[in-house]
Structure formats: C-alpha cells, structure tokens
Enzyme design. Structure first.
Site, PDB file in Angstrom:
ATOM      1  CB  CYS A  42     -35.957  97.892  40.641  1.00  0.00           C
ATOM      2  SG  CYS A  42     -37.495  97.459  41.471  1.00  0.00           S
ATOM      3  CB  SER A  77     -39.273 100.528  42.711  1.00  0.00           C
ATOM      4  OG  SER A  77     -40.097  99.431  43.069  1.00  0.00           O
ATOM      5  CG  HIS A  84     -43.202 103.127  39.801  1.00  0.00           C
ATOM      6  ND1 HIS A  84     -43.968 102.984  38.682  1.00  0.00           N
ATOM      7  CD2 HIS A  84     -43.295 101.946  40.483  1.00  0.00           C
ATOM      8  CE1 HIS A  84     -44.502 101.774  38.665  1.00  0.00           C
ATOM      9  NE2 HIS A  84     -44.111 101.135  39.749  1.00  0.00           N
ATOM     10  CG  HIS A 107     -34.321 100.617  44.913  1.00  0.00           C
ATOM     11  ND1 HIS A 107     -34.696 100.954  43.639  1.00  0.00           N
ATOM     12  CD2 HIS A 107     -35.089  99.563  45.272  1.00  0.00           C
ATOM     13  CE1 HIS A 107     -35.668 100.131  43.238  1.00  0.00           C
ATOM     14  NE2 HIS A 107     -35.925  99.288  44.227  1.00  0.00           N
ATOM     15  CB  CYS A 109     -35.387  95.729  45.587  1.00  0.00           C
ATOM     16  SG  CYS A 109     -37.066  96.350  45.305  1.00  0.00           S
TER      17      CYS A 109
END
Length: 361
Positions: A38, A40, A43, A59, A163
């Site tokens: 992902c 995320s 990041h 995650h 997610c």
C-alpha cells in the site's frame, strides 16, 4: 521467520530472520497468506511520516490463525482472518459510540517492559508497525486487530479489504452514505479510489466521476464503475467538472493525500455537498479553503479506514465479493514474493500500478 525490515527511512527494506513471541492474553498468531503493498507503507518507508525504527512495515493482510493466547473470545486456530491496523479495545468512548476505527486505547498493545512481539535475531526489539507488521511470514496481533471470514474467500483478495477496500468503500457507505442517483467524484484511482468507485456503483450513484492523471488508471476506473473520467492535468479542470455535474457533485472523495487535491475535492462540490479526505497529507502541509465558501453549506470531513465497524462491515464486504458485486480482481496488478518488495515500492513511487500483492507459500 522471514520478514522485510526497515532499518532506516529512505533505504531499501532488507529480508531478515525475525523472532516472534508466543501469543499472550488476547493475542492471535497468524500465518500470513497475502499482504497488499500500500502507498501508506511507502509514506513511512520514505520518511514522509515518522515511525520508530527498526520495524517491519505492512498493514493490509489476510491469513490463517495458528494459535491464540488466553482470553481470546472470537478467534480460533484454523480461522481465516483479515487484519486491520486500527485495533480497537471495545470499551472506550470511541468504541462504545460506534467509532472503533478511532480507538487509541493502549490496552491493545504490549506494555513497556514486556517481551516485544517481534525482535531481530540478535534480540533487538522491533517497533510494532501500525499494530500489524504484516510484511512477514507470521503476524502476532491483538484479537481485535482481525476478524474471521468465510473460508470460501480467496485470501489474496481478502487482504485488500484490510486497508484499501474498507477505506474506499467505507467512505461511500459510512462517511457519505450515498443514496441512489446522487453524484460522486473520486480523486485518485489507486486502490482506495477504485474501491470508492466500485462502492459508489454498488450504492446506486448516478454519475461517478474518476479524476486521475494516468490513462491506464482512468480505464481501470471505468471498469470498476466510473461513468466519466477526467485528467486533472487538463486546463480548466474545475470548470469542466462543474459543467459536467450541473454545478458540482454531491460527494467528493479525495484518495491522493495532497493539499491541492483536497482543495479540488472541496471546490467541485455543489451547494450542500460533502468532501471526504482519505489521503495521508504529510506533516507540514495545509489545506486552504476560501472562507466565504462555507456559507454554501458544504462540509469537509476526514476519515480513517472509512469509519468502518470491522466485525460487521468486513464479513459483509466478503459476501459482496462472493456474490459478484464487489470487484477485487481488477485491483490486483501483480502477485509477488516477499523478496520483490523493494521493486513493488519503486512501482508505487512511479504511480503506474494499482496493487502488488505479496503471496506466501
């Protein structure tokens, strides 16, 4: 077990042997079957968002329960489960008022001084990554960080629910509560944006507008249910959308995480419309909104994981997939091994892929 370890932000992940503790009270040991890669994660890996190091990222996962600790009430060995990173305690104000995605009660984590859930081969503790650390062959999590699902559900598709899908679909079903015939604009056609588009179709939205600069993603958006697509790089994008939508959309979903796209979501709303910001806008950035536009009755709201009620919403999304309503197959760009994780991250940086899914043997 093998895991992808982040030792320094901005550096490649390293595949290492990692120790996993035994399940303690209310903990569940899961053999990871699949995990989505992902944005995320990126990041944190690139350092845009700070995180304690070293850690094992990841995650968005699904797997099979191998063992449970004492006092585990809902999960059993052999269960197929989806994990989610906003573990909830079940008893705080956020949980009892129906907002478990906002729970931050520390009781779901191991206390200081206890043996860490994960550690390096030399005994160095690994900081828990979003309560999961899923880029690993096994995960040790609190029981309220996973939910059992139908064993008919393919686990490589189930992982995406952890997610991207619950965030995008939840923004439609929970945050916006789209009604049949209403218009929706989705800014960003990555995993979250495509999930929002698909959910808007399921909800019966009339016009579903996808905004993305990548032609291939705009085509995917059409396949997932968008009725119209727009390239944000075109001149006069705001006027174009307002004209197409007869004054703006009822709901705008921002799934990019930049100030300019959040502002675009606000500006393309009609009077009384609602913009939901899903993207992770990095620290130090701000969104600017002209003061007089608040007098139009518009609403701007944030959302974490689509305000999902995990034990209820996740099995329902699974059933939507099994019934042929929820399209998860289109979202998977490739299936890879854990050793290919850095290549998958590089593809995310280029922005030309939807979802790489790591599969474990």
């Amino acid at each position: 077990m093998k895991a992808a370890v982040l030792r320094e932000a901005g550096k490649p992940l390293t595949i290492e042997e990692v120790r996993v503790s035994k399940p303690g009270p209310r903990e569940v040991l899961i053999r990871t079957a699949a995990v989505g890669v992902c944005r995320s994660d990126l990041h944190f890996i690139d350092g845009a968002f700070p995180h304690p190091l070293p850690t094992v990222p990841g995650h968005e996962a699904a797997g099979i329960v191998e063992a449970v600790g004492s006092d585990v009430a809902q999960i059993r060995p052999g269960d197929h489960v989806i994990t989610f990173f906003t573990v909830f305690c079940g008893s705080c104000e956020m949980c009892v008022t129906g907002r478990p995605s906002l729970c931050i009660d520390p009781s779901t984590r191991r206390a200081k001084g206890e043996e860490p859930r994960l550690s390096l081969a030399d005994g160095t503790p690994l900081a828990p990554f979003l309560n999961l650390s899923a880029f690993a062959e096994t995960m040790l999590v609190h029981e309220n960080a996973c939910v059992a699902i139908s064993k008919e559900m393919p686990l490589d598709r189930a992982a995406l629910l952890g997610c991207a899908v619950i965030t995008g679909a939840g923004a439609i079903f929970n945050d916006s509560r789209v009604r049949p015939g209403e218009s929706v604009a989705v800014i960003g056609a990555g995993g979250i944006g495509l999930s929002a588009i698909n959910a808007a179709k399921i909800a019966g939205a009339g016009m579903i507008l996808a905004v993305d600069p990548v032609p291939e993603k705009r085509q995917l958006a059409l396949k997932m249910g968008a009725t119209h697509v727009v390239d944000p790089g075109e001149d006069g994008i705001l006027k174009t959308v307002l004209k197409m939508t007869d004054g703006g959309v009822h709901y705008a979903i921002e799934a990019v995480g930049r100030p300019n796209t959040a502002e675009l979501a606000w500006n393309i709303l009609r009077r009384g419309g609602t913009a939901t910001i899903l993207g992770m806008i990095a620290p130090g950035n701000n969104v600017s909104i002209p003061g007089p536009t608040f007098l139009t009755g518009k609403k701007l709201q944030g959302s974490l994981l689509g305000s999902t009620r995990f034990p209820i919403d996740m099995p329902r999304l699974v059933q939507m997939y099994l019934d042929g309503k929820l399209d998860l197959d289109t979202m998977v760009a490739e299936r890879i091994r854990l050793e290919d994780i850095n290549d998958a991250m590089e593809k995310l940086r280029k922005g030309d892929t939807v979802r790489s899914v790591i599969e474990f043997a």
